[in-house]
Structures are given as C-alpha cells and as structure tokens.
Design a protein around this motif. Structure first.
Motif, short mmCIF file in Angstrom:
data_model
loop_
_atom_site.label_atom_id
_atom_site.label_comp_id
_atom_site.label_asym_id
_atom_site.label_seq_id
_atom_site.Cartn_x
_atom_site.Cartn_y
_atom_site.Cartn_z
N PRO A 73 -59.12 45.20 -16.30
CA PRO A 73 -59.77 46.52 -16.33
C PRO A 73 -59.50 47.27 -15.02
O PRO A 73 -59.67 46.72 -13.93
N ASP A 112 -60.19 51.01 -12.95
CA ASP A 112 -60.84 52.32 -12.86
C ASP A 112 -59.75 53.34 -12.55
O ASP A 112 -59.21 53.39 -11.44
N ASP A 162 -63.57 59.45 -15.74
CA ASP A 162 -64.06 58.18 -15.21
C ASP A 162 -63.61 57.03 -16.10
O ASP A 162 -64.25 55.98 -16.20
N VAL A 167 -61.92 53.85 -17.72
CA VAL A 167 -61.53 52.51 -17.30
C VAL A 167 -60.60 51.96 -18.38
O VAL A 167 -60.96 51.90 -19.57
N ARG A 185 -57.41 48.95 -19.55
CA ARG A 185 -56.82 47.64 -19.27
C ARG A 185 -55.33 47.85 -18.99
O ARG A 185 -54.60 48.38 -19.83
N ARG A 225 -52.35 46.61 -12.80
CA ARG A 225 -52.70 47.53 -11.72
C ARG A 225 -51.46 47.98 -10.95
O ARG A 225 -51.30 49.17 -10.65
#
Length: 515
Positions: A414, A416, A440, A442, A444, A447
């Motif tokens: 997850p 943000d 906002d 979120v 998956r 990253r």
C-alpha cells in the motif's frame, strides 16, 4: 443352342459381376464406387454376350452377340481407368471431361462393330466352322479392331500402374486389402498372357471376375480408400520431418522435410533399413532404437549443425507388429535465438554491473560529504540531498536486479499516493513550478517503480513548459492522473507520444506533456 465349358464360365462371370455391381450400387454412390459399378457392368455385358455368342449356332446370332460384347469391351477400359484415377487421387488432373474424351475411341469401335457390314474395318471376314463338334465363329480382324485393342490395353496398363502406385503408399497393416488391389489388375494380365501363348484356352475376359470381386472387397472393407495424391500433399505441407518405419525396420515413407533436414538429397531411402538411412546420425539412430522422445538433439547434416526435437508414435492393426512414425522438428532457429538472448543478457548484466559500480563510487563520496555537512550545520537542503542520494542508490539496485533477473522489480505494498508525490517533487528540479495534490488515494504498487513514474511525469511537465507551470495530481474514475496547465501536446502528435523512444527534446521546451 450349344453348351460348353466356356459358356458356363462366361455365364458365371456375368452373374458374379452383375451381383457385384448391384451390391456396390446399393452401398454407395461415390465416384470410386460408380466407376467400379461401370466396370462390373462392362464385364457382365462382355462375358454375357460371349456366353450367348458361343451358345449360338447361327452366323447371324453369333454376330449379334459379338456386337453386344463390344458395348462391354468399349466401357471396360474407360471404367477401370476412371476407378484407378479416383483411387490414386488424380481426379484433379483427370476430370470427367477428360474421361469422356478418352471414351470416344472405344465408343467409335463399338459403333464400327455394329456397322461392320458396311465397311469391314473391324472384321474383314467372318464364317462358321465346327471344331470338336462345336460350332465356332471364325473371323479375320481389321485395322479398327487392332487400333482399339492397342488403345484399350494402354488404358488398362495406365490403370494398373495407378492402382499399384496406390498400393505402394498403402499402410502395411492392411495387407489383405493391399492383396486385393494387387490381384485386381494383375490376374487378367496374366490370364491374357497365358491365353495368347496357348497355355490355356479360357478366354481372358472371364478372369475379370477376379478383378471385380477383388476391387469390390477393397472398396467395401476400406472405409476410405487412401488417396495417394492427398497423402503426398499432406506430408509435403508439413514443416516437420516425417519418417515412417515398418515393423521389419525398413523405411516405407518420408517427406521432403525429412530429406532436407537429414541432407539425404535424392538418395534412396524407401525400402532401405532404418539403420542404413540414419547411419550418419548415430545420436538420432540411438534415440530411434530407444523409442523415447528427445529434445534438442544435435545432428550434423552435411555442413550444417541442426537441433531437432524427436517424437515417436506407433500404430498397430490386425496384422503384424506396429509400425513407427518418427517426427523431426527443426528447432535450430529457436535454439540460436535462445543463445543470442543469453549472450545479450550476459552483456546487459556486465554493463549494468559496470555502470552501477561507476555510479556507486561518486555517490558514496557525495553521501559521505552530506553526512559531514549535516554534522557541521542543520540545513533543509542537506536533507533533500540525502534523500536524493538514497533514491539514486535504490535506482542502481533496481537496475542491477532487472539486468540479472530479467524481470520487473515488484514489491507491491500500500502506497499513499499524495505523500509519495510530494516526496518525489522534491527530487525534481522545479524552479518556479508548483505541485497540487488533490487526492488522498492509497494504492497497491511497487513504491520504487511508482516513484520513478512520477519523477518522469513531473520532469516532462517542467522541462516542456514555460516557468511557473502548475502540475496537478488527482483521482480519476479508474485510477489517478497527472496533468499540467501548460500549452499541451499538438493534436497531430498525440498518438505518437505513446511510441517507445519518442522524444521532442530536439525541438525545445515549447509545449507541455500531459499524462
């Protein structure tokens, strides 16, 4: 009327062929069957007319039944030729029109026989004689008869060749049917030879009963008589090499792909022992003897090294041991591509290792200097620089992983989106530009990969617009979007921007990239 052994044999032949014709006509109306029915009718008319001719004791009666015989004589060679054409699969080259034209000379012979009294071309003289108490017809044949005799025998000979050709291509496990196809054309030829040499006195046409019954048996017991031409076409269309080996270890068939793959050229292979055919390929011969499928078998065919996958299958019938089919698939091109890809990956890994090594040295120096500077003073700029250095170290690790494993770096978690976007913005040189985060969300994602995506989008928006551009990150119905308030992409180039490697850097920062 007089009755002799010849009358009885001819009558029996006429009855047998008539019943055979009725049986075949009731069973099927295929082209092979219809032509075979015509052949049986021809034999019945010929032998039936002959029986009545021999039984007659008057010249008028004998000549009438002789003329009836000529109807069967004219039909027989054309019908047997038609059957052989359909059996061998040559009907795409010999059409019904061709068969009709071939029948014209024989039809003319029958007509000339009926009108012989006018011209004498078929029989130049006729008369009666008594031999051993039997009234027989004596005649001298004219030029039309001999031309018809030569022509009909040429048709019969061609039909025999076509039938025997089909027998050559027939499977060995159907030996009884093959035997029937062999008996059919050969018995009348042998009978005619013996009759002409005086070895026996039974007229040759009587033996056509063997032909009629043999062909009828083959037609009845063979659900689909093999078409030699269709077999050729199927095998030659296959890219794989096909090698058929009989239970006695001899090659009974192979296609052109096999000859090319094994560099056999025009060498004789059919009928030869498989050990001799594969003598130059010991690894393939060993695989054949073991009978187990083999992949990536290396063989040297002529001056060329090839890689083949070998598969085996057997088929068995009611007679003899199973035959074996060897299928050879040439995978040389695939193996060469695999080796080329391996070499390319090795070069890529080597390059990535070299680049990462060369990048890590100055990066380590920069990180060390930032740490020393942070010990001397507290500055926001140093923190941003340290995060940028860490990001560079992560990118280097990703490059190495991608090069060595050949797959994307995936560590889904997850994320943000807003926080990652703000952190990424600090990594991009954005003087006078601003970022607005309107979500906002979120999601998956990996990253590192997501951050790299945002970096590219932000950098494009800043570099391809005038100073002061505003970049917006927002939520869309099926995900998120990155947009800017710059000049946008020209309409005629919007489809091109999605092509790999497309760039406008050489034209300067006169328009914006939106995503």
């Amino acid at each position: 009327m007089q009755y002799t052994l010849g009358v009885g044999l001819a009558t029996a032949t006429a009855i047998i062929t008539t019943l055979t014709a009725a049986f075949l006509l009731n069973r099927s109306r295929s082209a092979e069957t219809v032509s075979l029915v015509g052949f049986n009718v021809a034999v019945a008319v010929w032998t039936g007319g002959n029986a009545l001719q021999v039984a007659s004791t008057t010249l008028t009666g004998k000549l009438f039944w002789v003329n009836v015989q000529y109807v069967g004589i004219a039909l027989l060679p054309v019908s047997i030729f038609a059957f052989a054409v359909y059996l061998s699969g040559a009907d795409d080259r010999v059409t019904r029109t061709h068969l009709g034209l071939l029948a014209v000379p024989m039809a003319a012979l029958a007509l000339l026989s009926w009108t012989n009294g006018v011209h004498g071309l078929v029989r130049t003289s006729v008369g009666l004689a008594v031999v051993d108490g039997v009234v027989v017809l004596e005649r001298t044949f004219g030029p039309a008869f001999w031309l018809g005799w030569v022509y009909s025998n040429l048709l019969n000979l061609t039909a025999t060749v076509l039938v025997l050709r089909s027998v050559v291509y027939a499977d060995r496990i159907i030996e009884r049917r093959v035997l029937a196809l062999l008996i059919g054309p050969l018995v009348p030829w042998v009978a005619q030879f013996l009759y002409l040499t005086g070895a026996h006195s039974i007229e040759p046409e009587t033996f056509f009963a063997f032909t009629a019954v043999a062909f009828a048996y083959a037609e009845y017991s063979w659900d689909s008589i093999e078409s030699a031409q269709s077999r050729d076409a199927v095998l030659e269309l296959l890219e794989e090499g096909v090698l058929v080996v009989a239970s006695d270890g001899r090659v009974v068939d192979l296609n052109s792909a096999t000859r090319e793959l094994l560099a056999l050229g025009d060498a004789v292979a059919v009928g030869e022992p498989i050990d001799d055919v594969l003598d130059d390929y010991p690894t393939l011969l060993e695989a054949y003897r073991e009978g187990e499928a083999t992949t990536d078998l290396t063989i040297d065919a002529g001056q060329t090294r090839r890689h083949v996958d070998v598969q085996f299958s057997s088929f068995a019938g009611n007679v003899g041991n199973p035959d074996k089919v060897v299928v050879l698939t040439d995978v040389t091109a695939i193996r060469e591509q695999e080796r080329a890809l391996e070499r390319q990956n090795e070069r890529l890994e080597s390059f990535a290792s070299m680049v990462s090594h060369d990048l890590r040295n100055p990066l380590n120096v920069a990180q060390g200097r930032v740490e020393l500077a942070e010990a001397e003073c507290d500055s926001e700029h140093l923190q941003i620089a340290q995060r940028a250095h860490n990001r560079m170290a992560g990118l280097i690790d990703d490059i190495l992983t991608l090069a060595r494993q050949g797959q994307s770096v995936e560590s889904v978690e997850p994320v943000d989106l807003g926080s990652l976007a703000r952190a990424t913005w600090e990594m991009v040189e954005t003087p006078e530009a601003s970022l607005e985060v309107e979500t906002d969300l979120v999601i998956r994602a990996d990253r590192s990969r997501l951050q790299q995506l945002l970096e590219n989008l932000f950098r494009n928006a800043v570099e391809h617009n005038d100073p002061g551009v505003t970049v917006t990150l927002g939520r869309s119905p099926d995900g998120f979007y990155v947009a800017d308030d710059g000049t946008g992409i020209p309409p005629d180039e919007r489809d091109d921007v999605f092509e790999a490697g497309y760039s406008t850097r050489d034209r300067g920062p006169d328009w914006a990239s939106t995503s």
